[in-house]
Scaffold this active site. Sequence first.
Site, PDB file in Angstrom:
ATOM      1  N   SER A  46     -15.806 -39.223  31.776  1.00  0.00           N
ATOM      2  CA  SER A  46     -14.633 -40.067  31.878  1.00  0.00           C
ATOM      3  C   SER A  46     -14.975 -41.271  31.182  1.00  0.00           C
ATOM      4  O   SER A  46     -15.998 -41.681  31.160  1.00  0.00           O
ATOM      5  CB  SER A  46     -14.354 -40.203  33.342  1.00  0.00           C
ATOM      6  OG  SER A  46     -13.606 -41.314  33.508  1.00  0.00           O
ATOM      7  N   LYS A  95     -18.580 -39.239  36.418  1.00  0.00           N
ATOM      8  CA  LYS A  95     -17.805 -38.096  36.219  1.00  0.00           C
ATOM      9  C   LYS A  95     -18.474 -37.120  35.342  1.00  0.00           C
ATOM     10  O   LYS A  95     -18.872 -37.271  34.465  1.00  0.00           O
ATOM     11  CB  LYS A  95     -16.548 -38.366  35.734  1.00  0.00           C
ATOM     12  CG  LYS A  95     -15.459 -38.961  36.803  1.00  0.00           C
ATOM     13  CD  LYS A  95     -14.815 -37.834  37.565  1.00  0.00           C
ATOM     14  CE  LYS A  95     -13.356 -38.453  37.769  1.00  0.00           C
ATOM     15  NZ  LYS A  95     -12.593 -37.147  38.350  1.00  0.00           N
ATOM     16  N   HIS A  97      -8.278 -17.144  52.737  1.00  0.00           N
ATOM     17  CA  HIS A  97      -7.334 -18.490  53.002  1.00  0.00           C
ATOM     18  C   HIS A  97      -8.313 -19.613  52.547  1.00  0.00           C
ATOM     19  O   HIS A  97      -8.335 -20.807  52.822  1.00  0.00           O
ATOM     20  CB  HIS A  97      -7.057 -18.904  54.355  1.00  0.00           C
ATOM     21  CG  HIS A  97      -6.503 -17.552  55.095  1.00  0.00           C
ATOM     22  ND1 HIS A  97      -5.149 -17.144  55.046  1.00  0.00           N
ATOM     23  CD2 HIS A  97      -7.369 -16.427  55.724  1.00  0.00           C
ATOM     24  CE1 HIS A  97      -5.061 -15.986  55.770  1.00  0.00           C
ATOM     25  NE2 HIS A  97      -6.363 -15.682  56.047  1.00  0.00           N
TER      26      HIS A  97
END
Length: 466
Positions: free
Chosen positions: A280, A286, A159
């Site tokens: 980015s 980023k 999960h």
Amino acid sequence: MSTSSKPWGGRFAEPTSKIVERYTGSVRYDKALYAQDIAGSKAHARMLSRQGIIGQEDANKIVAGLDLVLGEIHAGTFQWKESLEDVHMNIEARLTELIGEPGKKLHTGRSRNDQVCLDFRLFVSARLEVWSELLAALVKVLAGRAGEHAETLLPGTTHLQPAQPVSLGHHLLAYAWMFRRDHERCRDALKRAAVSPLGAAALAGTTFPLDPASVAEELQLNGTFRNSLDAVSDRDFALEALFVGTTVMMHLSRLCEELILWANPNFGYVALPDAYATGSSIMPQKKNPDVAELMRGKTGRVYGALFTLMTIMKGLPLAYNRDMQEDKEPFFDADRTVSDSLAIMAEMMQAMGFRPEKMRQALKLGFLNATELADYLAARGVPFREAHHVAGSAVALAEKSGRGLEDLSLEELRGLCDKIGPDVAEVLQYETAVKRRDTPGGTAPERVEEQIAALEKWLLELEKGA
Ligand code: ARG
């Protein structure tokens, strides 16, 4: 172009409309089949002469002429003409321009219906060969990286929630086995794809005494068709290949999804190699996992190709229908995606920077040894449900003070259950948890090594077989 210059123009009085020519034509993409088309035609011409259907001299001229055509295509001087519809008629027309009369005999006992199917089967078979090599190369990289990390531990999840510690090597090998099965699927699909339909002619066979088996042999195919209608009208071999492609992409996409998560600083399990990430234009911090994202995204194209062809085929009466010309572009597109993705994934995994310290931290924060404590108590006679409850309370206690279960003192633990003894310390080690899962196929380091050995043996046998 005047009507009579179409190879099939004999019964036509008016020229084809321009837009229809473009709509029905396929040469702009099926020219990718030129090598297969020429190989098939050479084999067909030789067989025609062996069978005494055309003269040996004519066959020699055809074969030499086809080699000239091949040379022109390779040199980039071949003029593809949309008015000639497809790759088959373009090549045949040029052949006849080059060698005259004998060129017109090539199509004896043959139809474009069996011709195109042969070309496509040869093409699909060649690509399945390439895919299987790329898959083996990827398995090799994964097995290699697994060998480096048999004893590196990370939280296994169910999960997507932290579950039990597993070896990073074991995790990587899970994918290696998937790709090995994909390899098997390629080889299996190949058996049925590499069958010659040549000799089925338009749909019913032909009045000429052909020898389809010798053509198949010359083209190194596994055998020939048994029913002419079936031969020209099914595309199940391409569907099978596309299904293999979708499965490969599905497996790659799942791995990509994990890499994307792992590259997120909240996981931080991997440092993406610079060559496989981008920045980015606005956010300086980023480092984006674009390659993995695109691979996950491109999976849709391959699923689309499979569905396109399934839909094309579903309502077709026997035998050939022009709908089937639409079989090629989806396959070409899927092939590019599958081949590039496999090659890139192998490179990217080879360069991937794993961060065992981050994985270790996550083991602690996720209480990945809670099952161990429960099992420990159950082994000492505490009913499992109760043991489960005690371990849960231990988690709550540790969580309050930002510690792991292994950081609780023996007194604290005994406060929860007096069956706990000093030997619990060993049990709560993550290494112990992994080492003890030594059932066949389990995550214990020796089981990981066993898997690597099995995969290496398989790879070696493949290399020897090649
Ligand atoms: N370009 C055609 C295709 O790809 C070749 C076969 C054409 N046959 C025909 N009867 N029009 O399907």
